[in-house]
Scaffold this active site. Sequence first.
Site, PDB file in Angstrom:
ATOM      1  N   CYS A 169      -1.276   4.308  -0.759  1.00 47.78           N
ATOM      2  CA  CYS A 169      -1.637   5.576  -1.399  1.00 47.78           C
ATOM      3  C   CYS A 169      -0.842   5.613  -2.692  1.00 47.78           C
ATOM      4  O   CYS A 169       0.368   5.816  -2.686  1.00 47.78           O
ATOM      5  CB  CYS A 169      -1.302   6.774  -0.520  1.00 47.78           C
ATOM      6  SG  CYS A 169      -1.730   8.331  -1.325  1.00 47.78           S
ATOM      7  N   CYS A 193       0.684   9.431  -3.582  1.00 50.94           N
ATOM      8  CA  CYS A 193       1.735  10.048  -2.759  1.00 50.94           C
ATOM      9  C   CYS A 193       1.996   9.139  -1.567  1.00 50.94           C
ATOM     10  O   CYS A 193       2.468   8.046  -1.741  1.00 50.94           O
ATOM     11  CB  CYS A 193       1.344  11.462  -2.351  1.00 50.94           C
ATOM     12  SG  CYS A 193      -0.247  11.562  -1.504  1.00 50.94           S
ATOM     13  N   SER A 194       1.666   9.577  -0.393  1.00 59.32           N
ATOM     14  CA  SER A 194       1.830   8.713   0.781  1.00 59.32           C
ATOM     15  C   SER A 194       0.886   9.153   1.891  1.00 59.32           C
ATOM     16  O   SER A 194       1.279   9.291   3.037  1.00 59.32           O
ATOM     17  CB  SER A 194       3.279   8.740   1.260  1.00 59.32           C
ATOM     18  OG  SER A 194       3.674  10.072   1.556  1.00 59.32           O
ATOM     19  N   CYS A 195      -0.389   9.373   1.550  1.00 54.67           N
ATOM     20  CA  CYS A 195      -1.393   9.753   2.542  1.00 54.67           C
ATOM     21  C   CYS A 195      -1.456   8.672   3.622  1.00 54.67           C
ATOM     22  O   CYS A 195      -1.529   7.479   3.319  1.00 54.67           O
ATOM     23  CB  CYS A 195      -2.755   9.911   1.877  1.00 54.67           C
ATOM     24  SG  CYS A 195      -2.810  11.233   0.660  1.00 54.67           S
TER      25      CYS A 195
END
Length: 151
Positions: free
Chosen positions: A79, A82-84
């Site tokens: 991602c 962000c950090s999905c």
Amino acid sequence: LEKGPFSPADLTAMIEKREMREVTLYGQKVVARAWLDADFKQSLLQDGNSALVSMGIEPGDAKLVVVENTASEHNVVVCTLCSCYPTYLLGRPPAWYKSRSYRARMPREPRQVLLEFGTAVPDDVSVRVHDSTADCRYLVLPLRPSNTQGW
């Protein structure tokens, strides 16, 4: 706003529900079923959310796209914004998944990053990078280990 106020009790219930799901780690069950049931595997690859529902797993609001590793293609997920991450399937994301270095380098140099993790992808195997978003999560269906036939 359409759903009304969000109370502290609502937040607590949501956190508890998420933590309970993380303990279950549905991902391993989904992968094992796909390895053993060809019809389910096809369903999973066509519509991840519907396949999860068929197992009694609530997939959440994001679309789940399932990609399959094959002898000729290795898939990896990042991602970049962000950090999905599909926490309801895999638990909490590892720290490296959220790191800026991983998010910046994986799309540009996936073979090198994978090698640093101990995964050497042969030159004749393509590497495909999938960018997860708030609306779309990915799950990589790994190759079934050859010594597990008949389990």
